[in-house]
Design a protein around this motif. Sequence first.
Motif, PDB file in Angstrom:
ATOM      1  N   LEU A 258      92.818   8.701  20.929  1.00  0.00           N
ATOM      2  CA  LEU A 258      91.731   9.552  20.770  1.00  0.00           C
ATOM      3  C   LEU A 258      91.383   9.968  19.293  1.00  0.00           C
ATOM      4  O   LEU A 258      91.429  10.890  18.965  1.00  0.00           O
ATOM      5  N   SER A 259      91.259   8.927  18.611  1.00  0.00           N
ATOM      6  CA  SER A 259      91.023   8.932  17.122  1.00  0.00           C
ATOM      7  C   SER A 259      89.491   8.937  16.819  1.00  0.00           C
ATOM      8  O   SER A 259      88.822   9.898  16.682  1.00  0.00           O
ATOM      9  N   ILE A 260      89.032   7.710  16.648  1.00  0.00           N
ATOM     10  CA  ILE A 260      87.652   7.264  16.481  1.00  0.00           C
ATOM     11  C   ILE A 260      86.902   7.817  17.438  1.00  0.00           C
ATOM     12  O   ILE A 260      86.999   7.708  18.672  1.00  0.00           O
ATOM     13  N   GLY A 261      85.655   8.418  17.210  1.00  0.00           N
ATOM     14  CA  GLY A 261      84.909   9.117  18.384  1.00  0.00           C
ATOM     15  C   GLY A 261      83.821   8.081  18.935  1.00  0.00           C
ATOM     16  O   GLY A 261      82.542   8.233  18.917  1.00  0.00           O
ATOM     17  N   ASP A 262      84.561   7.146  19.659  1.00  0.00           N
ATOM     18  CA  ASP A 262      83.649   6.109  20.239  1.00  0.00           C
ATOM     19  C   ASP A 262      83.491   6.576  21.979  1.00  0.00           C
ATOM     20  O   ASP A 262      84.710   7.024  22.239  1.00  0.00           O
TER      21      ASP A 262
ATOM     22  N   SER B 102      74.159   7.756  20.198  1.00  0.00           N
ATOM     23  CA  SER B 102      75.120   7.295  20.253  1.00  0.00           C
ATOM     24  C   SER B 102      76.148   8.096  21.249  1.00  0.00           C
ATOM     25  O   SER B 102      76.834   7.379  22.385  1.00  0.00           O
ATOM     26  N   LYS B 103      76.191   9.351  20.996  1.00  0.00           N
ATOM     27  CA  LYS B 103      77.221  10.181  21.631  1.00  0.00           C
ATOM     28  C   LYS B 103      76.678  10.894  23.061  1.00  0.00           C
ATOM     29  O   LYS B 103      77.352  11.448  23.772  1.00  0.00           O
ATOM     30  N   THR B 104      75.456  10.836  22.994  1.00  0.00           N
ATOM     31  CA  THR B 104      74.659  11.456  24.447  1.00  0.00           C
ATOM     32  C   THR B 104      74.413  10.296  25.345  1.00  0.00           C
ATOM     33  O   THR B 104      74.918  10.366  26.511  1.00  0.00           O
TER      34      THR B 104
ATOM     35  N   LEU C 238      88.025   4.786   6.376  1.00  0.00           N
ATOM     36  CA  LEU C 238      89.218   5.643   6.982  1.00  0.00           C
ATOM     37  C   LEU C 238      89.547   4.924   8.418  1.00  0.00           C
ATOM     38  O   LEU C 238      90.525   4.824   8.970  1.00  0.00           O
ATOM     39  N   PHE C 239      88.118   4.745   9.123  1.00  0.00           N
ATOM     40  CA  PHE C 239      88.202   4.172  10.640  1.00  0.00           C
ATOM     41  C   PHE C 239      88.997   3.181  10.550  1.00  0.00           C
ATOM     42  O   PHE C 239      89.746   2.521  11.571  1.00  0.00           O
ATOM     43  N   SER C 240      88.842   1.865   9.654  1.00  0.00           N
ATOM     44  CA  SER C 240      89.529   0.774   9.622  1.00  0.00           C
ATOM     45  C   SER C 240      90.879   0.881   9.268  1.00  0.00           C
ATOM     46  O   SER C 240      91.792   0.183  10.051  1.00  0.00           O
TER      47      SER C 240
ATOM     48  N   ALA D 234      72.646   6.543  13.140  1.00  0.00           N
ATOM     49  CA  ALA D 234      72.622   7.665  12.248  1.00  0.00           C
ATOM     50  C   ALA D 234      73.458   7.461  10.944  1.00  0.00           C
ATOM     51  O   ALA D 234      72.816   7.589   9.861  1.00  0.00           O
ATOM     52  N   LYS D 235      74.299   6.510  11.317  1.00  0.00           N
ATOM     53  CA  LYS D 235      75.427   6.053   9.879  1.00  0.00           C
ATOM     54  C   LYS D 235      74.502   5.142   8.914  1.00  0.00           C
ATOM     55  O   LYS D 235      74.672   5.666   7.867  1.00  0.00           O
ATOM     56  N   SER D 236      73.635   4.417   9.447  1.00  0.00           N
ATOM     57  CA  SER D 236      72.715   3.474   8.474  1.00  0.00           C
ATOM     58  C   SER D 236      72.148   4.516   7.691  1.00  0.00           C
ATOM     59  O   SER D 236      71.872   4.036   6.731  1.00  0.00           O
TER      60      SER D 236
ATOM     61  N   ASN E  73      79.963  19.977  13.258  1.00  0.00           N
ATOM     62  CA  ASN E  73      80.514  19.128  12.453  1.00  0.00           C
ATOM     63  C   ASN E  73      81.458  18.190  12.690  1.00  0.00           C
ATOM     64  O   ASN E  73      82.143  18.311  13.634  1.00  0.00           O
ATOM     65  N   ASN E  74      81.281  16.982  12.021  1.00  0.00           N
ATOM     66  CA  ASN E  74      82.138  15.924  12.162  1.00  0.00           C
ATOM     67  C   ASN E  74      82.675  15.941  10.692  1.00  0.00           C
ATOM     68  O   ASN E  74      82.133  15.868   9.703  1.00  0.00           O
ATOM     69  N   PRO E  75      84.195  16.376  10.687  1.00  0.00           N
ATOM     70  CA  PRO E  75      85.186  16.274  11.557  1.00  0.00           C
ATOM     71  C   PRO E  75      85.651  17.586  12.268  1.00  0.00           C
ATOM     72  O   PRO E  75      86.319  17.500  13.030  1.00  0.00           O
TER      73      PRO E  75
ATOM     74  N   PHE F 213      94.783  17.490  11.739  1.00  0.00           N
ATOM     75  CA  PHE F 213      94.198  16.290  12.450  1.00  0.00           C
ATOM     76  C   PHE F 213      93.170  16.541  13.309  1.00  0.00           C
ATOM     77  O   PHE F 213      92.787  17.653  13.558  1.00  0.00           O
ATOM     78  N   ARG F 214      92.309  15.481  13.634  1.00  0.00           N
ATOM     79  CA  ARG F 214      91.074  15.496  14.443  1.00  0.00           C
ATOM     80  C   ARG F 214      91.251  14.857  15.701  1.00  0.00           C
ATOM     81  O   ARG F 214      91.948  13.577  15.941  1.00  0.00           O
ATOM     82  N   ILE F 215      90.968  15.351  16.963  1.00  0.00           N
ATOM     83  CA  ILE F 215      91.125  14.692  18.043  1.00  0.00           C
ATOM     84  C   ILE F 215      89.894  14.632  18.889  1.00  0.00           C
ATOM     85  O   ILE F 215      89.058  15.816  18.945  1.00  0.00           O
TER      86      ILE F 215
ATOM     87  N   VAL G 100      84.889  15.944   5.329  1.00  0.00           N
ATOM     88  CA  VAL G 100      83.704  15.463   5.626  1.00  0.00           C
ATOM     89  C   VAL G 100      83.632  13.779   6.383  1.00  0.00           C
ATOM     90  O   VAL G 100      84.513  13.248   6.305  1.00  0.00           O
ATOM     91  N   TYR G 101      82.592  13.659   7.057  1.00  0.00           N
ATOM     92  CA  TYR G 101      82.487  12.334   7.485  1.00  0.00           C
ATOM     93  C   TYR G 101      82.274  11.433   6.209  1.00  0.00           C
ATOM     94  O   TYR G 101      81.408  11.679   5.715  1.00  0.00           O
ATOM     95  N   PRO G 102      83.301  10.377   6.392  1.00  0.00           N
ATOM     96  CA  PRO G 102      83.423   9.737   4.979  1.00  0.00           C
ATOM     97  C   PRO G 102      82.268   8.879   4.485  1.00  0.00           C
ATOM     98  O   PRO G 102      81.984   8.530   3.379  1.00  0.00           O
TER      99      PRO G 102
ATOM    100  N   ALA H  70      73.842  14.540  14.740  1.00  0.00           N
ATOM    101  CA  ALA H  70      74.376  13.455  15.639  1.00  0.00           C
ATOM    102  C   ALA H  70      75.058  14.261  16.940  1.00  0.00           C
ATOM    103  O   ALA H  70      75.172  13.679  18.013  1.00  0.00           O
ATOM    104  N   TYR H  71      75.699  15.548  16.749  1.00  0.00           N
ATOM    105  CA  TYR H  71      76.222  15.790  17.916  1.00  0.00           C
ATOM    106  C   TYR H  71      75.671  17.293  18.373  1.00  0.00           C
ATOM    107  O   TYR H  71      76.236  18.035  19.103  1.00  0.00           O
ATOM    108  N   GLU H  72      74.188  17.584  18.143  1.00  0.00           N
ATOM    109  CA  GLU H  72      73.672  18.487  18.509  1.00  0.00           C
ATOM    110  C   GLU H  72      73.705  18.764  20.200  1.00  0.00           C
ATOM    111  O   GLU H  72      73.707  20.081  20.462  1.00  0.00           O
TER     112      GLU H  72
ATOM    113  N   PRO I  63      82.372  17.605  20.481  1.00  0.00           N
ATOM    114  CA  PRO I  63      83.160  16.594  21.011  1.00  0.00           C
ATOM    115  C   PRO I  63      84.615  16.697  20.024  1.00  0.00           C
ATOM    116  O   PRO I  63      85.507  15.681  20.688  1.00  0.00           O
ATOM    117  N   TYR I  64      84.743  17.086  18.958  1.00  0.00           N
ATOM    118  CA  TYR I  64      85.835  17.322  18.223  1.00  0.00           C
ATOM    119  C   TYR I  64      86.737  18.167  18.253  1.00  0.00           C
ATOM    120  O   TYR I  64      86.045  19.417  18.124  1.00  0.00           O
ATOM    121  N   LEU I  65      87.865  18.358  18.232  1.00  0.00           N
ATOM    122  CA  LEU I  65      88.706  19.456  17.616  1.00  0.00           C
ATOM    123  C   LEU I  65      89.450  19.101  16.623  1.00  0.00           C
ATOM    124  O   LEU I  65      90.171  17.892  16.263  1.00  0.00           O
TER     125      LEU I  65
END
Length: 398
Positions: free
Chosen positions: A38-42, A239-241, A15-17, A109-111, A177-179, A373-375, A132-134, A208-210, A332-334
């Motif tokens: 404001l797509s990928i949560g970087d 990553s996100k903190t 999805l992200f690619s 976390a992804k690995s 939850n992501n997303p 959609f997710r932002i 779900v997170y793909p 990951a988002y706690e 961090p996601y809506l």
Amino acid sequence: MQINPNFSRLKESYLFSQVRERTAAYQKAHPEARLITLSIGDVTLPLGASVVAAMHGAADEMAKRETFKGYGPDRYCYGYESLLNALQARYARLGVSLKKEEIFVSDGAKSDCGNLSDLFSAENIALIPDPVYPAYYDANVMAGRKVVFARASAENGFLPMPQEGVRADLVYLCSPNNPTGAAYSKAQLQEWVDYANRTGALILYDAAYEAFVRDKELARSVYQTEGAKECAIEICSFSKTAGFTGVRCGYTVVPEALVRGGARLNRLWKRRQNTKFNGVSYITQTGAAAAFSEEGERDIAERLTYYRENADMISDCLRRLGIPFTGGKNSPYLWVRCPEGESSWDFFERMLSKANVVVMPGSGFGESGEGYFRITAFGRHGDTREACERMEKLLKKG
Ligand code: MLT
């Protein structure tokens, strides 16, 4: 030569690619457009000063014969004690006591979410929320496992609960939850833990988002419930903190009490890591440990506040527009309803071409994400403000 036939069950691209490719194609065709992504949560804020100083110091140590380090310590599966001490202290603050041997430092976390799949037979059934997170879904498809879905919808507050009669061996939960940005309360999580202990399922809990949790009754760790050490693995990330999306560091907790199919999963995971992984660099781990210093914690708190301000800005904008959404408060996601019954990809294209704002199409996260959609709130303040203005202009009725 025969390749893994399960790859043919995957979508052609991740999805992200896909989103990156479509964005790049639009930018190429419209070089004048100032796109706001404001797509990928970087994350967009840089590393904190204490983390950077610690990493510089570690690099200097590597430059001297007396302090140079090769492979990480085998005893803790390559985790350095300074980081493990800090992680133990973090869990202790949540009322959770862990041994160093139960914490495995990784490159993210992804690995780990994908690699943990190595421990389980293809005969197991994976229960995965939808949307779900793909990465969870793809990893199980690659392993040839059957996947069943727990539907998350507005009706259940995007928080599916266990269903008796549905066989599930591996249960993936992500909270916040992501997303969707929805987060389980400790009481709801307790129901999942009780279910897993009753049925013999294993929970793979992505935390990951706690750090974004603001409400006290919500869970920060699955181990805040009774009996979780007997049924759950927890995966978390810097990553996100601490802003480690480019540095790469995470950790996975595999309690010693966790036994499935007669095997201690802690030993199995160590065995797997010893064969396929050589640890996270000393420089990275030293930086991660510094994220728990007094200054490091202050830097993280500042970053969380900054991203929460973005989330509040987007929430206010959506409220003004009268568009229903979830998330943003403890995440961090809506997760937002597309207007006028538009499909996720149609809305993605409209936002891209008419507002030059890139969002994430909900259907990319699964069938139940269609029409959403997710932002992300990980953007810069100025960009987020401008994206909201553009979105309001585009979507305001009358
Ligand atoms: C996302 O956009 O969902 C995140 O970037 C997920 C990730 O951390 O891989």
